[in-house]
Structure formats: C-alpha cells, structure tokens
Write a protein that holds these residues in place. Structure first.
Motif, PDB file in Angstrom:
ATOM      1  N   LYS A 118      -0.699  -4.772   3.130  1.00 24.12           N
ATOM      2  CA  LYS A 118      -1.918  -5.103   3.861  1.00 24.12           C
ATOM      3  C   LYS A 118      -2.188  -6.589   3.689  1.00 24.12           C
ATOM      4  CE  LYS A 118      -6.350  -2.975   4.631  1.00 24.12           C
ATOM      5  NZ  LYS A 118      -7.388  -2.125   4.140  1.00 24.12           N
ATOM      6  N   THR A 152       0.819  -1.221   0.000  1.00 21.37           N
ATOM      7  CA  THR A 152       0.000   0.000   0.000  1.00 21.37           C
ATOM      8  C   THR A 152       0.850   1.267   0.000  1.00 21.37           C
ATOM      9  OG1 THR A 152      -0.102  -0.176   2.395  1.00 21.37           O
ATOM     10  CG2 THR A 152      -1.987  -1.044   1.158  1.00 21.37           C
ATOM     11  N   ASP A 175      -6.402  -7.622   6.566  1.00 21.99           N
ATOM     12  CA  ASP A 175      -6.826  -6.339   7.167  1.00 21.99           C
ATOM     13  C   ASP A 175      -5.821  -5.726   8.131  1.00 21.99           C
ATOM     14  OD1 ASP A 175      -9.163  -6.004   5.791  1.00 21.99           O
ATOM     15  OD2 ASP A 175     -10.284  -7.327   7.138  1.00 21.99           O
ATOM     16  N   LYS A 176      -4.612  -6.274   8.146  1.00 18.88           N
ATOM     17  CA  LYS A 176      -3.576  -5.670   9.013  1.00 18.88           C
ATOM     18  C   LYS A 176      -2.533  -4.991   8.135  1.00 18.88           C
ATOM     19  CE  LYS A 176      -3.626  -9.218  12.418  1.00 18.88           C
ATOM     20  NZ  LYS A 176      -3.117 -10.520  12.218  1.00 18.88           N
ATOM     21  N   GLU A 177      -2.015  -3.881   8.595  1.00 20.24           N
ATOM     22  CA  GLU A 177      -0.936  -3.193   7.871  1.00 20.24           C
ATOM     23  C   GLU A 177       0.389  -3.642   8.491  1.00 20.24           C
ATOM     24  OE1 GLU A 177      -1.328   0.743   6.358  1.00 20.24           O
ATOM     25  OE2 GLU A 177      -2.527  -0.580   5.087  1.00 20.24           O
ATOM     26  N   THR A 219       5.122  -1.035   3.150  1.00 24.76           N
ATOM     27  CA  THR A 219       3.949  -1.398   3.945  1.00 24.76           C
ATOM     28  C   THR A 219       3.009  -2.224   3.075  1.00 24.76           C
ATOM     29  OG1 THR A 219       4.151   0.708   5.084  1.00 24.76           O
ATOM     30  CG2 THR A 219       2.076  -0.459   5.380  1.00 24.76           C
TER      31      THR A 219
END
Ligand code: FAD
Length: 459
Positions: free
Chosen positions: A249, A239, A252-254, A247
């Motif tokens: 994803k 992202t 649903d976690k970064e 970074t």
C-alpha cells in the motif's frame, strides 16, 4: 557434576571470542552450541554474503573488462556457474568454522553440541547433563523477523519467500526478486542478485532506506543503486503475499509486484524465548544489560545480538571480551559511539560516530570536510572512483565526531578513524600522519587537511 568458571551459550562471534579470551585469562570454560560452530555470522551471515559479493564483483569486472582495456569477443559467452559460486561460499564457511572449532579446542574450551537450557544463575543443562558454573554468558543471537502478513507463512513453506538464511543456499539465481525491507541486509542481497542480472525491487515501509546512514552518503548511494537497476519503493507497506505476488500500500493505493522469489528482510529479533524463567529485565530490542554487559541477574551476562544494542559481529566479539574481563575482575566497558558499522556493496559504506543530522539535532558546534574519490590516484587507477569521504569534527578542538565513507574498501578504511577516536586523537593527528601513496587511505588525510584549512589535491 562438571563445574566451570564460565558457561557460554551460543558460539557466534560473541560466544566463541568470549570463550577464547576467558581461557587466555585462566578461566575454565564450556561453550554450548545447538547448531554449527560460528553462529549466524560465519555460517549464514557476514562471511557467506561476502563470498557471494566477491563472485558478483568478479563477474561484473569481467563484463566491464573493456573499461580496463581487456576485450572479450563475445560477451554472451561470459557465464557464471551459481553452483560453483555456492560451493566456493560453503568451502570458505567450512574453513572458517573448522578453524574456530580448532581454536576453541586447542585453547582448552569444552564444547557441548546441543541445546543449552539455563536452569538458574549457576546451573545449565545440555543433553540431559547438568553443569554448574559461577557465571553464564548468553550469546544466543537473533533470528530474522517473519511478520504476520497474510500469505507470508504459506509462501515461506512453498519456498517462494525466504529469509537471509534460505536465500544463501538458493538453488538458482531468480529472474526477479522482491525484497521486503531496505535495511543493511536487504541492500546487500539487492547488490548480490542485481549483479547476477536479477531484476530487484526493494519495498520499504519507511520514507527512505538505510535510515542510520548519513543523509548525504545515502543520497549518493541511492543514485548508485538506481544505476545498478535496483528499484526502490519507499513509504510502502506490504499488506499481502500471494505466492509470487507481493501487494503493498502506497499513497492509499494497493499495488502489486510479481517476483520469482521474495526475500523477507525486515530485521532480526533477539532469541530470548526459553529464558523467561530467569526473569531478566528486557528492552524492546532484547536482554537489558549495563555497560559491563551484565544483565539484571548477577553473574549472567548477555552479549551480541541477543541484547539488541548493536547487531554486528565485531560488536558481539568486543562485548564478549568486555564481559569476560568484568568476570575476571577487570573493570571494562563498552562504548557504542566508537563502534563502526558497514554496508557491503559496490562501493561500500562505512561509518563511525555521529551523522551530520545527529550533530545538528544535538546543536553541536561542528565542521564538515569532504573529499571525493575522483581526486584520489589509487581510486582512479582501480577504476573505482565513485564516492566520497565525509568527516565531521568538533570545531573547537578538532575532535573526530563522525567519519562516513562511501568508497570501495570503505569497510577497511574506517578502522583508522576508529583507532583515532579511541585514542582521543584529533583531525590534526590525522592530517599529520603520513599516509602511503597511492592508497585509498589518503582520502582520510585529505579530509583532515580540509577540516583544518583545505585539502591538498583539490581546489
Ligand atoms: C545475512 C547477514 C549478513 C550479515 N553481515 C554482517 C556483516 O557483514 N558484518 C557484521 O558485523 N555483522 C553482520 N551480520 C550480523 C552478524 O551476523 C551478527 O551480528 C552476529 O552473528 C551476532 O553474533 P552473536 O554471537 O551475538 O550471535 P550469533 O552469531 O547469532 O550466534 C548465536 C548462536 O547461538 C546458538 N544458540 C542459540 N540458542 C542456543 C541454545 N539455547 N543452546 C545452544 N546454542 C544456542 C545459535 O545456534 C547460534 O549459533 C549479518 C547478519 C546476517 C543475517
């Protein structure tokens, strides 16, 4: 004004092979190249990567020399010299590109160094000179995709993020490398750098890497990559890039990965800009062509990566010959089902035809035969017995539908299946053909015996 039978734009493996073949068929030919003769493949693709892989292999073999009974008192003294490795690569590239230039010249191809601009179906401009032609072959290739992810452009400008082009001349081996994209090119660089002790992390958007590879072959290869300490993260969408920080994803976690360098390897896009005025029909992948490689415009052909059908050097060359044969009045067609593809590493993967999943999806009446490298004398002698061969045949006639090899030298072995398929041979011919011993090629014969009844050298 100079007039030609064929003007070829781009001198990669598509363009230069087409040019030479066209001269062999008696055509007058001009080739236009804006950069170095040889295109991506020779300069920044197939060849430089293979020279780096070779150095990686030599280094790894020395590190593991004890496996072969050769002892080294102090392993810490075994060093690689990256500059010399790059020099060797550049020397080989120069030798090959020089050779191609010489071949073009000696065959009587006119070489124009500059940007080729197609004005219309019979007119091309280069260095302000106008050339006329009866046919045009577009072989302008493809370039790495730079996705519009925040921070990517900035990291590229700072030299932290690279594409396959820049990384081939990287000044030193990074301590860590994040590779965005788990396709063929990304995996090849993962092998190269992890062999030189780089900590490699692959971040892949899809739920697996190497999606076009047969599932069983890929599963086995994944284990090999993991053993080589290559970290693979799938179903992960990058992202953001912030200098050395990537970074992504996932679930649903970064999550962040820090790496000294980042390789952006999410695919290649056809070089079609500047051709808009020709009103060529396009596909999602590139310029639309028929199986004779002719575009929607009569007399304009598009070969190699620019048509996006199968972005491989040998396919570009085969398409070049087919285009030229059609221009010369000989009916000639491409058959992508018989085009082999390869993944280079330790070991290699080579494949032709369909995967088992495809056979299932097509509800074919097929049979699979496998044979492990660990039962092959040459593989054991070489200390490279990891992998297996998987043959997929049609049950009724024994026709070869697909062959998949995970083995060292798999890329050299696959041609036997390609030729057999071209000749519409069956598994019976493969089994009957006497293979030299000891060779890796015996695994093909063994798999063929296995498809008929049982392999000889395994219970
Ligand atoms: C890192 C890497 C490794 C690879 N390894 C392999 C491999 O092992 N095996 C394999 O089969 N394939 C491999 N490939 C893919 C292979 O390089 C390509 O499929 C192949 O180069 C395509 O050939 P081409 O002739 O279509 O175009 P290219 O080789 O891309 O050549 C196109 C040429 O056209 C020139 N050009 C473009 N526009 C113009 C213009 N307007 N005027 C003048 N010149 C122009 C460009 O400068 C370029 O030289 C690899 C690719 C990469 C990036």
């Amino acid at each position: 004004m100079k007039t030609y039978d064929i003007i070829i734009i781009g001198s990669g493996p598509g363009g230069y092979v087409a040019a030479i073949k066209a001269r062999h068929l008696g055509k007058s030919v001009a080739i236009i190249e804006k950069e170095d003769i040889g295109g991506v493949c020779l300069n920044i693709g197939c060849i430089p990567t293979k020279t780096l892989l070779r150095s990686a292999k030599v280094y790894q073999t020395i590190i593991h020399s004890e496996d072969y009974g050769i002892t080294i008192d102090d392993k810490n003294k075994v060093k690689f010299d990256w500059k010399k490795i790059l020099d060797r690569k550049d020397k080989i590239v120069r030798k090959l590109t020089g050779g191609v230039k010489m071949l073009l010249e000696k065959n009587g191809v006119d070489i124009y160094q500059g940007y080729g601009k197609v004005i219309d179906n019979t007119t091309v401009e280069v260095n302000k000179e106008t050339l006329k032609t009866k046919n045009i072959i577009l072989s302008v290739g493809a370039s790495p995709i730079i996705p519009p992810i925040p921070g990517v452009k900035e990291a590229l400008e700072k030299g932290i993020l690279m594409t396959s082009k820049e990384i081939l001349s990287i000044k030193s081996v990074p301590k860590s490398l994040a590779i965005v994209g788990g396709g063929v090119i990304g995996i090849e660089f993962a092998t190269i750098f992890s062999s030189f002790n780089t900590e490699v992390t692959i971040i892949e958007k899809a739920d697996n890497i190497l999606l076009n590879v047969d599932d069983e072959i890929r599963d086995a290869y994944l284990k090999i990559l993991k053993k080589a300490n290559i970290k693979i993260i799938t179903s992960a969408t990058v992202t953001k890039v912030d200098d050395n920080k990537v970074t992504y994803k996932k679930d649903d976690k970064e999550i962040e990965v820090n790496a000294e360098k980042i390789l952006m390897s999410v695919g290649m896009k056809a070089n079609v800009s500047g051709l808009e005025h020709l009103n060529l029909e396009m596909t999602k992948q590139g310029i639309k062509v028929n199986n004779k490689l002719e575009t929607s415009q009569k007399g304009i052909y598009a070969i190699g990566d620019v048509n996006g059908n199968l972005m491989l050097a040998h396919v570009a060359s085969a398409e070049g010959i087919i285009a030229v044969e059609n221009i010369s009045g000989k009916e000639s067609k491409i058959d992508y089902n018989k085009s082999p593809s390869a993944i280079y590493g330790f070991p290699e993967i080579a494949m032709v035809g369909i995967t088992e999943q495809m056979a299932k999806d097509k509800k074919l009446d097929y049979k699979v035969s496998k044979f492990p490298l660990s039962a092959n004398g040459k593989a054991l002698a070489e200390g490279e017995a990891e992998g297996f061969i998987k043959l997929i045949i049609d049950k009724k006639y024994g026709e070869i539908l697909g062959l998949h090899i995970l083995a060292s030298h798999a890329t050299d072995l696959i041609s036997e299946a390609v030729v057999t398929m071209e000749l519409e041979g069956t598994v019976y011919e493969l089994a009957k053909s006497i293979h030299p011993h000891p060779t890796l090629s015996e695994i093909i014969m063994e798999a063929a015996h296995g498809a008929i009844d049982k392999p000889i050298h395994i219970l």
